[in-house]
Design a protein around this motif. Structure first.
Motif, PDB file in Angstrom:
ATOM      1  N   ALA A 270       3.144  -8.889  15.900  1.00 52.66           N
ATOM      2  CA  ALA A 270       3.592 -10.199  16.383  1.00 52.66           C
ATOM      3  C   ALA A 270       2.413 -10.986  16.957  1.00 52.66           C
ATOM      4  O   ALA A 270       2.355 -12.214  16.851  1.00 52.66           O
ATOM      5  N   LYS A 271       1.465 -10.266  17.513  1.00 51.32           N
ATOM      6  CA  LYS A 271       0.309 -10.903  18.153  1.00 51.32           C
ATOM      7  C   LYS A 271      -0.728 -11.376  17.152  1.00 51.32           C
ATOM      8  O   LYS A 271      -1.341 -12.433  17.322  1.00 51.32           O
ATOM      9  N   ASP A 272      -0.921 -10.618  16.078  1.00 53.13           N
ATOM     10  CA  ASP A 272      -2.006 -10.920  15.143  1.00 53.13           C
ATOM     11  C   ASP A 272      -1.540 -10.748  13.697  1.00 53.13           C
ATOM     12  O   ASP A 272      -1.441  -9.629  13.198  1.00 53.13           O
ATOM     13  N   PRO A 273      -1.245 -11.858  13.009  1.00 56.05           N
ATOM     14  CA  PRO A 273      -0.778 -11.760  11.614  1.00 56.05           C
ATOM     15  C   PRO A 273      -1.778 -11.094  10.681  1.00 56.05           C
ATOM     16  O   PRO A 273      -1.391 -10.457   9.699  1.00 56.05           O
ATOM     17  N   SER A 274      -3.077 -11.237  10.968  1.00 51.84           N
ATOM     18  CA  SER A 274      -4.081 -10.647  10.085  1.00 51.84           C
ATOM     19  C   SER A 274      -3.991  -9.118  10.089  1.00 51.84           C
ATOM     20  O   SER A 274      -4.242  -8.465   9.074  1.00 51.84           O
ATOM     21  N   VAL A 275      -3.633  -8.552  11.241  1.00 52.07           N
ATOM     22  CA  VAL A 275      -3.451  -7.103  11.332  1.00 52.07           C
ATOM     23  C   VAL A 275      -2.256  -6.687  10.485  1.00 52.07           C
ATOM     24  O   VAL A 275      -2.311  -5.713   9.726  1.00 52.07           O
ATOM     25  N   PHE A 276      -1.165  -7.441  10.586  1.00 57.10           N
ATOM     26  CA  PHE A 276       0.023  -7.155   9.779  1.00 57.10           C
ATOM     27  C   PHE A 276      -0.290  -7.249   8.295  1.00 57.10           C
ATOM     28  O   PHE A 276       0.085  -6.372   7.513  1.00 57.10           O
ATOM     29  N   PHE A 277      -0.985  -8.294   7.881  1.00 58.75           N
ATOM     30  CA  PHE A 277      -1.297  -8.479   6.461  1.00 58.75           C
ATOM     31  C   PHE A 277      -2.090  -7.298   5.909  1.00 58.75           C
ATOM     32  O   PHE A 277      -1.803  -6.807   4.817  1.00 58.75           O
ATOM     33  N   LYS A 278      -3.075  -6.847   6.659  1.00 61.14           N
ATOM     34  CA  LYS A 278      -3.905  -5.729   6.203  1.00 61.14           C
ATOM     35  C   LYS A 278      -3.066  -4.453   6.096  1.00 61.14           C
ATOM     36  O   LYS A 278      -3.139  -3.732   5.100  1.00 61.14           O
ATOM     37  N   GLU A 279      -2.286  -4.194   7.129  1.00 67.88           N
ATOM     38  CA  GLU A 279      -1.479  -2.982   7.130  1.00 67.88           C
ATOM     39  C   GLU A 279      -0.397  -3.032   6.051  1.00 67.88           C
ATOM     40  O   GLU A 279      -0.060  -2.002   5.455  1.00 67.88           O
ATOM     41  N   PHE A 280       0.144  -4.227   5.784  1.00 69.80           N
ATOM     42  CA  PHE A 280       1.172  -4.341   4.760  1.00 69.80           C
ATOM     43  C   PHE A 280       0.605  -3.988   3.390  1.00 69.80           C
ATOM     44  O   PHE A 280       1.237  -3.259   2.611  1.00 69.80           O
ATOM     45  N   ALA A 281      -0.574  -4.486   3.097  1.00 71.95           N
ATOM     46  CA  ALA A 281      -1.216  -4.160   1.821  1.00 71.95           C
ATOM     47  C   ALA A 281      -1.420  -2.645   1.700  1.00 71.95           C
ATOM     48  O   ALA A 281      -1.129  -2.048   0.654  1.00 71.95           O
ATOM     49  N   ASP A 282      -1.887  -2.023   2.777  1.00 70.78           N
ATOM     50  CA  ASP A 282      -2.125  -0.575   2.753  1.00 70.78           C
ATOM     51  C   ASP A 282      -0.823   0.204   2.549  1.00 70.78           C
ATOM     52  O   ASP A 282      -0.771   1.165   1.768  1.00 70.78           O
ATOM     53  N   SER A 283       0.229  -0.216   3.248  1.00 71.53           N
ATOM     54  CA  SER A 283       1.504   0.493   3.143  1.00 71.53           C
ATOM     55  C   SER A 283       2.171   0.270   1.785  1.00 71.53           C
ATOM     56  O   SER A 283       2.862   1.157   1.274  1.00 71.53           O
ATOM     57  N   MET A 284       1.977  -0.903   1.200  1.00 70.58           N
ATOM     58  CA  MET A 284       2.520  -1.155  -0.139  1.00 70.58           C
ATOM     59  C   MET A 284       1.832  -0.267  -1.174  1.00 70.58           C
ATOM     60  O   MET A 284       2.473   0.231  -2.113  1.00 70.58           O
ATOM     61  N   LEU A 285       0.545  -0.062  -1.012  1.00 66.56           N
ATOM     62  CA  LEU A 285      -0.173   0.846  -1.910  1.00 66.56           C
ATOM     63  C   LEU A 285       0.359   2.272  -1.751  1.00 66.56           C
ATOM     64  O   LEU A 285       0.522   3.006  -2.736  1.00 66.56           O
TER      65      LEU A 285
END
Length: 319
Positions: free
Chosen positions: A282-297
């Motif tokens: 919630a604090k940092d969208p860039s952290v979410f975006f990076k983690e989402f890509a990793d988890s999708m892989l």
């Protein structure tokens, strides 16, 4: 001691087979236009129907969570078998035609090469990027499965699960608590019908008519849209977050404010094992975006078949 030549060859072959994993360049020589064809198909469909991105992303999740990422969700039912797409949780999964369109184009460009499972995985990445989210290099080389049973859809995580149940469900697929919270962020896209959250706003418990974890103002808005479980318009419902057509971190802000639509979503903000991750996203969208890509892989690696097939038509198994 020297190994006989044949033993060395067998050992080398065995090692090679063990390392035969998904590869971002899998189609580099056999179908180099794969990414462009799928991207153009997804973009065109999304322009015609804004619901396509959320539907394709959900399709990928529901496919991978049953038998692994094998495109079993695309198979049609037959007179002897009721397939996954006709299981209760999947009756609201739509836009299969997008995958079918991409497959038809790929069969013309490079016949019998690209699996339906890889098309779903690439399309899922494309809809996230198209909606303003992150991008990643999709690993490819999946094969299509030949088994699809509606009864298996009972294993999909329900919107009523608590954190412990969700953790167990994801762990069975080799996914961590971080993956659970991250992939739940896919709910930043989409819409839900009243039936999925009615129990939270009507007769929730003996003591509470409304789920006390819900923001009361938000709950009253939901009750207005879904006034009666028996008479509610079947098309009525609510968007999963306040920016439901944009891939962002608003989902996490929503659940921290008690505005998670599903109890499974809201539970992530009330459990110490998951709340800190929700707060970070919630604090940092860039952290979410990076983690989402990793988890999708990581999700894309679940249940990858070694001995599947490449379907000629995504709706039916090869004869």
């Amino acid at each position: 001691m020297k190994f006989p030549i044949i033993a060395v060859l067998l050992l080398t072959l065995s090692t090679a087979l063990l390392k035969a994993e998904l590869d971002a360049k899998y189609y580099e020589k056999t179908c180099p236009q794969i990414e462009d064809i799928i991207s153009e198909t997804v973009q065109s469909a999304s322009k015609q129907d804004p619901k396509v991105p959320a539907r394709i992303l959900r399709m990928f999740f529901h496919d991978c969570f049953i038998r692994g990422c094998d495109a079993s969700i695309l198979l049609d039912s037959t007179h002897t078998n009721k397939a996954e797409k006709d299981g209760p949780p999947n009756l609201s999964v739509h836009s299969f035609y997008v995958i079918d369109d991409a497959k038809a184009k790929l069969e013309k460009a490079c016949p019998h090469i690209v699996s339906c499972a890889d098309i779903i995985a690439i399309a899922a990445r494309d809809v996230v990027t198209l909606s303003g989210g992150s991008s990643w290099e999709v690993l490819k080389g999946r094969k299509d499965g030949r088994i699809s049973k509606a009864s298996d859809t009972i294993n999909l995580p329900a919107p009523t699960l608590n954190v412990t149940q969700l953790i167990q469900s994801f762990a069975k697929r080799g996914l961590s608590i971080k993956d659970l919270v991250t992939l739940s962020g896919g709910h930043t896209l989409g819409f839900s019908h009243c039936s999925s959250f009615q129990s939270r706003i009507h007769n929730f418990s003996f003591l509470h008519d409304i789920d006390p974890t819900l923001n009361i103002k938000f709950a009253l808005e939901l009750k207005n849209k879904c006034p009666n479980p028996n008479t509610t318009n079947p098309n009525a419902g609510e968007f999963l977050d306040s920016t439901a057509s944009v891939f962002d971190n608003d989902y996490y802000t929503q659940i921290l404010g008690g505005k998670g639509l599903f109890s499974s979503d809201q539970s992530l903000a009330s459990d110490s094992r998951t709340r800190w991750i929700v707060e970070a996203f919630a604090k940092d969208p860039s952290v979410f975006f990076k983690e989402f890509a990793d988890s999708m892989l990581k999700l894309g690696n679940v249940g990858v078949l070694e001995n599947g097939e490449v379907r000629l038509n995504c709706k039916i198994v090869n004869s």
